[in-house]
Design a protein around this motif. Structure first.
Motif, short mmCIF file in Angstrom:
data_model
loop_
_atom_site.label_atom_id
_atom_site.label_comp_id
_atom_site.label_asym_id
_atom_site.label_seq_id
_atom_site.Cartn_x
_atom_site.Cartn_y
_atom_site.Cartn_z
N VAL A 109 0.87 -1.01 -0.12
CA VAL A 109 0.10 -0.16 -0.06
C VAL A 109 0.83 1.40 -0.01
CG1 VAL A 109 -1.58 1.27 1.25
CG2 VAL A 109 -1.84 -1.20 1.09
N PRO A 110 0.76 2.36 -1.06
CA PRO A 110 1.35 3.37 -0.99
C PRO A 110 1.08 4.37 0.08
CG PRO A 110 0.18 3.38 -2.76
CD PRO A 110 -0.15 2.21 -2.15
N LEU A 111 2.00 5.18 0.61
CA LEU A 111 1.59 6.23 1.45
C LEU A 111 1.75 7.50 0.80
CD1 LEU A 111 3.49 5.12 4.84
CD2 LEU A 111 1.10 4.35 3.85
N LEU A 112 0.48 8.05 0.03
CA LEU A 112 0.71 9.08 -0.58
C LEU A 112 -0.27 10.19 0.08
CD1 LEU A 112 -1.04 7.32 -3.74
CD2 LEU A 112 1.48 7.53 -3.06
N GLY A 113 0.55 11.49 -0.51
CA GLY A 113 -0.17 12.61 0.29
C GLY A 113 0.52 13.89 -0.09
N LYS A 114 0.01 15.18 0.27
CA LYS A 114 0.57 16.26 -0.05
C LYS A 114 1.54 16.81 0.89
CE LYS A 114 -2.52 17.23 -3.48
NZ LYS A 114 -2.06 17.44 -4.87
N ALA A 115 2.42 17.66 0.24
CA ALA A 115 3.50 18.23 1.18
C ALA A 115 2.72 18.96 2.32
CB ALA A 115 4.20 19.34 0.26
N GLY A 116 3.57 18.56 3.56
CA GLY A 116 3.12 18.98 4.63
C GLY A 116 2.11 17.98 5.64
N SER A 117 2.08 16.80 4.85
CA SER A 117 1.42 15.53 5.47
C SER A 117 2.43 14.65 6.04
CB SER A 117 0.68 14.72 4.48
OG SER A 117 -0.21 15.53 3.78
N ILE A 118 1.97 14.02 7.05
CA ILE A 118 3.18 13.10 7.70
C ILE A 118 2.54 11.62 7.39
CG2 ILE A 118 3.91 14.70 9.47
CD1 ILE A 118 2.34 12.82 11.51
N THR A 119 3.70 10.68 7.34
CA THR A 119 3.40 9.41 7.34
C THR A 119 3.85 8.67 8.79
OG1 THR A 119 5.45 8.41 6.41
CG2 THR A 119 3.85 8.96 5.11
N VAL A 120 3.35 7.75 9.30
CA VAL A 120 3.46 7.15 10.67
C VAL A 120 3.43 5.56 10.18
CG1 VAL A 120 2.82 6.78 12.90
CG2 VAL A 120 2.26 8.91 11.95
N HIS A 121 4.72 5.11 10.40
CA HIS A 121 4.68 3.54 10.21
C HIS A 121 5.17 2.95 11.49
CE1 HIS A 121 8.48 4.33 8.23
NE2 HIS A 121 8.98 3.02 8.77
N HIS A 122 4.55 1.55 11.49
CA HIS A 122 5.09 0.81 12.92
C HIS A 122 6.37 0.10 12.63
CE1 HIS A 122 4.75 -2.50 15.59
NE2 HIS A 122 3.80 -1.88 16.16
N VAL A 123 7.02 0.08 13.80
CA VAL A 123 8.53 -0.27 13.72
C VAL A 123 8.48 -1.75 13.17
CG1 VAL A 123 8.64 -1.32 15.93
CG2 VAL A 123 10.65 -0.27 14.97
N ARG A 124 7.69 -2.47 12.99
CA ARG A 124 7.54 -4.02 12.51
C ARG A 124 7.15 -4.02 11.19
NH1 ARG A 124 5.16 -7.36 17.30
NH2 ARG A 124 4.96 -9.03 15.55
N ALA A 125 6.43 -2.88 10.71
CA ALA A 125 5.89 -3.10 9.36
C ALA A 125 6.99 -3.15 8.23
CB ALA A 125 4.99 -1.73 9.07
N VAL A 126 6.83 -3.94 7.47
CA VAL A 126 7.62 -4.10 6.26
C VAL A 126 7.09 -3.01 5.26
CG1 VAL A 126 8.22 -5.69 4.30
CG2 VAL A 126 7.70 -6.91 6.46
N HIS A 127 8.14 -2.41 4.97
CA HIS A 127 8.11 -1.31 3.86
C HIS A 127 9.37 -0.95 3.03
CE1 HIS A 127 10.23 0.18 7.40
NE2 HIS A 127 10.90 1.22 6.64
N GLY A 128 9.28 -0.46 1.98
CA GLY A 128 10.38 -0.04 1.03
C GLY A 128 9.86 0.98 0.22
#
Length: 299
Positions: A186-205
């Motif tokens: 799942v892509p974490l998409l958004g506009k400038a000024g937004s934040i992403t938060v991802h869990h320390v155990r979440a697989v991401h790249g």
């Protein structure tokens, strides 16, 4: 700062995008500061304590892929460690007591921004419990074409996968192991000024940025105050407690969570990018990408 629906989504997916955290003026100031750092990389011939450089960097054409420990090098970055809206998001997830860890600014510049191979942050720094997350501050709009952060939903509730190659830590999962279904990313998409938060155990790249638009993301590592690093804190308890950014220090809380240690250490010590050069197989950034990688990158 968060609705119950947002909290539920974070708990289900392992990641969340929260819009409108920074104002346009705040974002522009951060961009200007970052442009200055890139310009000051002119003349460098290799990595430094501040700069991690793209493989295509030259002294005459600076290409920076990471500003290490960004909060230590400019007050504009440091101020975000205590930004009230960011702290409020974390308190909605963990409660009042929040401890900072470190920061890094990943610069995926237009046309050449390097990929980040699939991994779990937990593999780098396991703690006594897993109330930890990375907060990404978007300096630019994030869309599929400029290599956004992507997360495998629900992977934060699964095992800690092997991040070794040839018995040595390399900071990435081997795609040949088929540990997760990368097509579900799942892509974490958004506009400038937004934040992403991802869990320390979440697989991401994230895939390389092959677009004509920059994708700069300032990543902060935060943890609940009762999450203590299993590998210790060499600077001592006083320095550890100075990292409290909200509430007060807490005694460690031990939770039943899976753990692997990042040992033996990577052959190429330095940033994650250098660690990942020890990989045997790559998912992103190789001339003949697998069909799965192409499908993910094209989402």
């Amino acid at each position: 700062m968060l609705t119950q629906a947002q909290i539920d989504r974070y708990n289900e997916v392992g990641a969340l995008v929260v819009p409108d955290i920074l104002s346009p003026a705040e974002v522009q100031h951060l961009r200007d500061v970052t442009d200055g750092f890139v310009e000051r990389a002119r003349g460098l011939t290799g990595h430094t304590d501040i700069y991690d450089l793209e493989d295509s960097h030259t002294p005459d054409a600076p290409r920076v892929r990471r500003i290490k420990a960004a909060h230590l090098h400019d007050p504009a970055y440091a101020a975000l460690t205590r930004h009230p809206k960011i702290i409020a998001v974390l308190q909605a997830l963990w409660g009042p007591d929040i401890r900072f860890d470190t920061a890094k600014l990943n610069l995926k510049c237009a046309g050449f921004g390097a990929p980040v191979e699939w991994h779990q942050d937990w593999a780098f720094y396991p703690h006594t419990n897993d109330d930890l997350a990375a907060v990404g501050v978007m300096f630019d709009d994030m869309a599929m074409e400029n290599g956004p952060l992507m997360v495998i939903p629900g992977s934060h509730r699964g095992p800690v996968y092997d991040h070794h190659a040839g018995g040595v830590f390399c900071g990435a999962m081997d795609p040949a192991n088929h540990d997760v279904d990368y097509r579900k990313a799942v892509p974490l998409l958004g506009k400038a000024g937004s934040i992403t938060v991802h869990h320390v155990r979440a697989v991401h790249g994230s895939a390389p940025n092959l677009s004509d638009r920059d994708r700069r993301l300032l990543l902060f590592q935060f943890r609940a105050a009762d999450a203590w690093p299993l590998l210790g804190f060499p600077a001592g308890i006083e320095a550890f407690d100075k990292l409290i950014v909200a509430g007060q220090p807490r005694e460690p809380r031990l939770a039943d969570v899976p753990v692997r240690l990042p040992l033996p250490p990577a052959h190429r010590q330095g940033s994650l990018y250098e660690n990942q050069k020890g990989m045997k197989n790559r998912f992103f950034g190789q001339p003949a990408q697998s069909a799965a990688a192409e499908a993910v990158a094209a989402q």
